[in-house]
Enzyme design. Sequence first.
Site, PDB file in Angstrom:
ATOM      1  N   HIS A  86       0.823  -1.208   0.000  1.00  0.00           N
ATOM      2  CA  HIS A  86       0.000   0.000   0.000  1.00  0.00           C
ATOM      3  C   HIS A  86       0.855   1.255   0.000  1.00  0.00           C
ATOM      4  O   HIS A  86       2.056   1.212   0.269  1.00  0.00           O
ATOM      5  CB  HIS A  86      -0.954   0.023   1.204  1.00  0.00           C
ATOM      6  N   GLU A 148      -3.553   3.520   2.295  1.00  0.00           N
ATOM      7  CA  GLU A 148      -3.736   3.708   3.726  1.00  0.00           C
ATOM      8  C   GLU A 148      -3.937   5.195   3.983  1.00  0.00           C
ATOM      9  O   GLU A 148      -3.081   6.013   3.645  1.00  0.00           O
ATOM     10  CB  GLU A 148      -2.524   3.201   4.501  1.00  0.00           C
ATOM     11  N   ASN A 152      -4.983  12.608  11.427  1.00  0.00           N
ATOM     12  CA  ASN A 152      -4.616  13.141  12.745  1.00  0.00           C
ATOM     13  C   ASN A 152      -5.689  14.145  13.170  1.00  0.00           C
ATOM     14  O   ASN A 152      -5.958  15.118  12.445  1.00  0.00           O
ATOM     15  CB  ASN A 152      -3.247  13.820  12.671  1.00  0.00           C
ATOM     16  N   GLU A 207      -4.860   8.960 -11.865  1.00  0.00           N
ATOM     17  CA  GLU A 207      -5.085   8.793 -13.296  1.00  0.00           C
ATOM     18  C   GLU A 207      -5.776   7.452 -13.524  1.00  0.00           C
ATOM     19  O   GLU A 207      -5.194   6.388 -13.275  1.00  0.00           O
ATOM     20  CB  GLU A 207      -3.765   8.828 -14.062  1.00  0.00           C
TER      21      GLU A 207
END
Length: 387
Positions: A86, A148, A152, A207
Site C-alpha cells: 500500500h 492507507e 490526525n 489517473e
Amino acid sequence: LLQHLSGQSVYNLESSVKTHYSKKRDKARVFYGYHSNQFDDDEGGGGGGWQRVVINDGSGQFFTMGDGMPFHVALTHAGNMIRALHFVFKVGDRFRTAEFYRKVLGMRFLRHEEFTEGCAAACNGPYQGRWSKSMVGYGPEDEHFVLELTYNYGIGRYAAGNDFAGIVVSATRADLDRALQSGWPTVIPEGASDVVVVQSPDGHRFELTMASQYSIGDSSKAGQSRVAAVRLASSNLDATVTYWRDLLGFCLLERDAAKATLQPGAGQCRLEFFQLPGANPTVERAKAYGRVAFSCPADALPGIQAASERAGQKVLTPLLSLDTPGKATVQVVILADPDGHEICFVGDEAFRQLSQVDPKADSLLDEAMAGDKSAEWFAKRGGKADA
C-alpha cells in the site's frame, strides 16, 4: 535449488545456478550464494562471505543486486516473495475523503482502526496525538495494492511538496464513467478517450486509465480495477535505480532520461520515478509526504536493515514490533531512499492476519466520523492546525 547448491563452493555457484535454471525453467531471478568457513573466501583464505551470483531472467538480460545482500534477503527476491502492499496518505477531511474514494474512485473500505497515541514507526507522521487509519482499495489486501489513509485529529491540512506525482489505476470503462458522472472535477487529457484524471480533497492526483500497459497480465484478473502504479519524483534517476534495483533487488522494467519504472515482482504495483528538471533538483517532501509499504518473510527483515546500513543508506526505524489493539502484532523496518521516500518492510506472515478485510470497516469509519467533534472543538480555538 537449495538442495542443488548444497555443498557447492563459492567459485562454481554462479555456473551451478545458471545450469540448474537452464535445465529446470525458463525464467530466473537474481541470486546470491553464501560460503561458510569450510570454503575458501574470495581472497583465497578461510572464513565466510557473500558472493554475487547473476543469472539470466529468460529475457536475455542479466540483472544484478547490490553486493553484500544477505542470503535470506536474496532468497526473498529469488522466490518473488516481496509483496507490494500500500501507499500511505495523510488526509485532513475524512468526510470529503471518504466520499471521494467511494463515489469517485469506486473503492471500498477494507478496515478502519482508531489509535489514542502516535505510531511508534511514525505511520501517521511525527504526531503524537489521537489518529486513525483506514485501508481502502478495489479488493482484499492479500490480492490488491491498496491505500492507507491516516487522519490526525488536530490537523486539517498538510503542506504538499513535489515528491508525489500520482497514482495510476488500471480502470474499466465503468470506472471512467463513474468519475465523469460523479460531479467531481475531472480532466480528460487532450486526445485521450480512455483516461480520466481526478484529484482527492488533499490534492493527490489519480489517473484512471484503460491503457493496456497498466493491465495485469493474468486472464483471471481481466476486467478488474486495480491500483497499478505509484508515481514519485527523483532528483537523480541513476541514484534511484541503484538504490531500488541494486540494493533492494527490484526489477527495472524500463528506463530513459526522464523516467524509471521498477517492480518487486510480476503482476505487482509498479513504482514510476520521474526525473525532476533543472541542474540540481531537490525532492521536497514538505509535510504531506507519504510512505510505500512492502511485505517479506519476517526473518528477512534483519537482513534488509543490515544491508541498508552497510550501504550507508538511511534506516528511519530499526526493526520493531507494532501492536494493533485486538489484531496481530507485526514487525517492521522503515527505510528511506536517496530522496527521502519512506519505505516500510513488514513481516508478511503477521501482516496477512492483520490485513484481513473487516466487514464492519465502513460502519466503523462512519461511526468515527459521526463522533468526531474535533472540528467544532478546534473551531472555538482558531481552527485546526495546518501542518
